[in-house]
Design a protein around this motif. Structure first.
Motif, PDB file in Angstrom:
ATOM      1  N   LEU A  30      -3.490  -8.847   9.055  1.00 52.42           N
ATOM      2  CA  LEU A  30      -2.807  -7.802   8.286  1.00 52.42           C
ATOM      3  C   LEU A  30      -1.379  -8.206   7.991  1.00 52.42           C
ATOM      4  O   LEU A  30      -0.794  -9.041   8.688  1.00 52.42           O
ATOM      5  CB  LEU A  30      -2.783  -6.492   9.089  1.00 52.42           C
ATOM      6  N   PHE A  71       0.855  -1.187   0.000  1.00 54.64           N
ATOM      7  CA  PHE A  71       0.000   0.000   0.000  1.00 54.64           C
ATOM      8  C   PHE A  71       0.888   1.233   0.000  1.00 54.64           C
ATOM      9  O   PHE A  71       1.750   1.398   0.857  1.00 54.64           O
ATOM     10  CB  PHE A  71      -0.902  -0.004   1.230  1.00 54.64           C
ATOM     11  N   ASN A  94      -5.710  -3.838  -3.945  1.00 61.05           N
ATOM     12  CA  ASN A  94      -5.494  -3.041  -2.733  1.00 61.05           C
ATOM     13  C   ASN A  94      -6.769  -2.670  -1.986  1.00 61.05           C
ATOM     14  O   ASN A  94      -6.719  -1.874  -1.050  1.00 61.05           O
ATOM     15  CB  ASN A  94      -4.788  -1.717  -3.079  1.00 61.05           C
ATOM     16  N   ARG A 100       1.733  -3.456   8.245  1.00 64.74           N
ATOM     17  CA  ARG A 100       0.504  -2.682   8.145  1.00 64.74           C
ATOM     18  C   ARG A 100      -0.257  -2.620   9.468  1.00 64.74           C
ATOM     19  O   ARG A 100      -1.400  -2.173   9.510  1.00 64.74           O
ATOM     20  CB  ARG A 100      -0.408  -3.282   7.072  1.00 64.74           C
ATOM     21  N   GLN A 143      -6.816  -3.373   1.869  1.00 60.87           N
ATOM     22  CA  GLN A 143      -5.758  -2.602   2.518  1.00 60.87           C
ATOM     23  C   GLN A 143      -6.102  -1.113   2.541  1.00 60.87           C
ATOM     24  O   GLN A 143      -5.798  -0.404   3.506  1.00 60.87           O
ATOM     25  CB  GLN A 143      -4.435  -2.827   1.786  1.00 60.87           C
ATOM     26  N   ASP A 160       3.355 -11.816   3.727  1.00 63.02           N
ATOM     27  CA  ASP A 160       3.234 -10.933   2.574  1.00 63.02           C
ATOM     28  C   ASP A 160       3.511 -11.639   1.250  1.00 63.02           C
ATOM     29  O   ASP A 160       3.346 -11.051   0.192  1.00 63.02           O
ATOM     30  CB  ASP A 160       4.198  -9.748   2.701  1.00 63.02           C
ATOM     31  N   MET A 170      -6.136  -8.073   4.230  1.00 64.38           N
ATOM     32  CA  MET A 170      -5.348  -8.239   3.014  1.00 64.38           C
ATOM     33  C   MET A 170      -6.285  -8.581   1.859  1.00 64.38           C
ATOM     34  O   MET A 170      -7.483  -8.805   2.059  1.00 64.38           O
ATOM     35  CB  MET A 170      -4.298  -9.331   3.205  1.00 64.38           C
ATOM     36  N   ASP A 171      -5.743  -8.654   0.664  1.00 67.12           N
ATOM     37  CA  ASP A 171      -6.572  -8.890  -0.518  1.00 67.12           C
ATOM     38  C   ASP A 171      -6.327 -10.268  -1.100  1.00 67.12           C
ATOM     39  O   ASP A 171      -5.286 -10.895  -0.875  1.00 67.12           O
ATOM     40  CB  ASP A 171      -6.297  -7.800  -1.549  1.00 67.12           C
TER      41      ASP A 171
END
Length: 437
Positions: A197, A19, A164, A201, A167, A217, A157-158
């Motif tokens: 998350l 992000f 995004n 983030r 987020q 991530d 999260m996506d």
């Protein structure tokens, strides 16, 4: 079927889109002249002579629309206007829906019927008003008499790379997120709520009312089954879902929409969507539900050329659509444009047994054997012998396949056909039982 409890690692280092400051200001898409919303009920199953939902019906922004007062299938109008048309619509894999098109009026009028209901944060209120919010909140998981859900995970999260939407709302709508979490706790009675998350983030979110849990991530670490394994130490068996283990997943966008609705007394009708351009660059747009994706494309001055592709979702698991008139719906999180030169080649070449798909598979499925059964239409054998139902749809197998076999699409089709066959078998068995009785 082996029903394995082990997971592998793709080790491809495909990281989720970070992000950035460039995405902090959303692009606002104006309401279109007409919107199309999907009623999740087959057109042929509705008695239109007795229906409250008719062509010509005048509606307000935020108004709940159903064929009867007590029907649990409904839509929420995202504009003020009149119902222009009602028609049958066939979605992915033959799912039958009803498409309701509403033509916008010159002057907007807001429906405030939810305002009084919002004073009672009960499950009955959520089921009647909050099922069609952006982010597609899964209230149905709480509707049974037996209380099965013991914990809730809000996924900040996506689902895919380059996306995004979740987020964005976590970073920019913290107050709505906080209200939404409080509302969910009160409505469901579930006090154990997690907010998942990325590790970088989590700062500044300790006060929202949920326990923060870190998410890997590296794709596909944010998918529910991997969050269950890595953060909650629970393995979801093949053919089952997190809710079968007592865990319900809400998207962050759904929770923010719930918070917006209770804070304002007006049902949320604006979706947050990531627009991914041909060069891979992205922007976050705020768009009324039911808006044609063509409006988003035109707003970004993108010219579609012959054989370019429009995809709902991201590059790993998104699904192509055939028309710019296709409307943004409650579960739309991204619209991606792929130039024809960038579309990955697919083929019907035979598997070359390189093993790349097996090494990439986080679920440790023997994908090279699975795809052979799927190509042959032997779906039950694929499930029994090669763990079709252990797959959680990350798409890494297709991404790494040097033979460019559309493995992910074979898997999706296989699951659909297997479920359809099982439902038909169960229906036949019931008919036989009723005949014998």
């Amino acid at each position: 079927m082996r029903n394995k409890s082990s997971f592998g690692s793709a080790s491809l280092n495909l990281t989720y889109q970070p992000f950035t400051d460039t995405l902090k200001v959303p692009v606002a898409i104006a309401p279109p002249k007409q919107v199309t919303l999907f009623l999740y009920k087959p057109y042929a199953d509705i008695n239109w002579k007795q229906s409250l939902l008719k062509e010509g019906l005048e509606v307000k922004t935020g108004q709940r629309l159903a064929v009867s007062d007590d029907d649990d299938a409904y839509i929420v109008s995202s504009v003020t206007g009149a119902v222009k048309s009602i028609a049958a619509f066939t979605s992915d894999y033959g799912r039958e829906l009803t498409a309701v098109t509403i033509e916008q009026a010159a002057k907007e009028s807001i429906d405030d019927s939810f305002k009084a209901a919002a004073e009672n944060m009960a499950l009955e209120t959520a089921l009647k008003y909050l099922c069609n919010l952006p982010g597609n909140p899964p209230w149905h998981l709480f509707a049974g008499d037996e209380k099965k859900i013991k914990a809730i995970v809000i996924n900040g999260m996506d689902r895919d790379l380059l996306v995004n939407a979740n987020q964005f709302v976590v970073a920019n709508q913290v107050s709505d997120l906080t209200v939404g979490i409080k509302a969910i706790k009160q409505i469901t009675g579930v006090e154990t709520v997690y907010l998942a998350l990325g590790r970088d983030r989590m700062q500044g979110l300790g006060h929202v009312g949920a326990t923060l849990i870190p998410v890997d991530d590296v794709y596909p670490g944010a998918l529910p089954r991997l969050i269950m394994k890595d953060s909650l130490n629970q393995i979801v068996p093949a053919g089952r879902e997190p809710e079968d283990l007592g865990v319900a997943f809400f998207s962050a966008q759904a929770v923010v929409a719930i918070g917006e609705s209770f804070a304002t007394g007006i049902l949320s009708i604006t979706n947050t969507v990531t627009f991914i351009n041909k060069d891979g660059s992205g922007s976050v747009v705020r768009v009324p539900m039911g808006t044609p994706v063509g409006d988003i494309i035109r707003h970004h001055d993108v010219t579609l050329e012959d054989r370019d592709r429009i995809v709902l979702g991201g590059p790993m698991t998104g699904q192509a659509i055939y028309s710019v008139a296709h409307p943004v719906q409650r579960d739309t999180d991204a619209v991606m444009i792929q130039a024809r030169q960038q579309i990955p080649h697919v083929s019907d070449y035979p598997c070359i047994n390189c093993g790349e798909c097996v090494r990439a598979c986080p679920a440790l499925i023997q994908v090279n054997m699975l795809v052979r059964f799927l190509e042959a239409g032997q779906y039950q054998d694929a499930a029994d012998g090669y763990d079709l139902l252990s797959c959680f749809d990350c798409g890494l197998c297709s991404y790494v396949c040097p033979a460019r076999i559309p493995i992910f699409q074979h898997i999706r089709l296989g699951k659909y056909e297997l479920k359809r066959a099982q439902e038909a078998e169960a229906e036949t068995a019931q008919e036989v039982e009723e005949t014998d009785a």
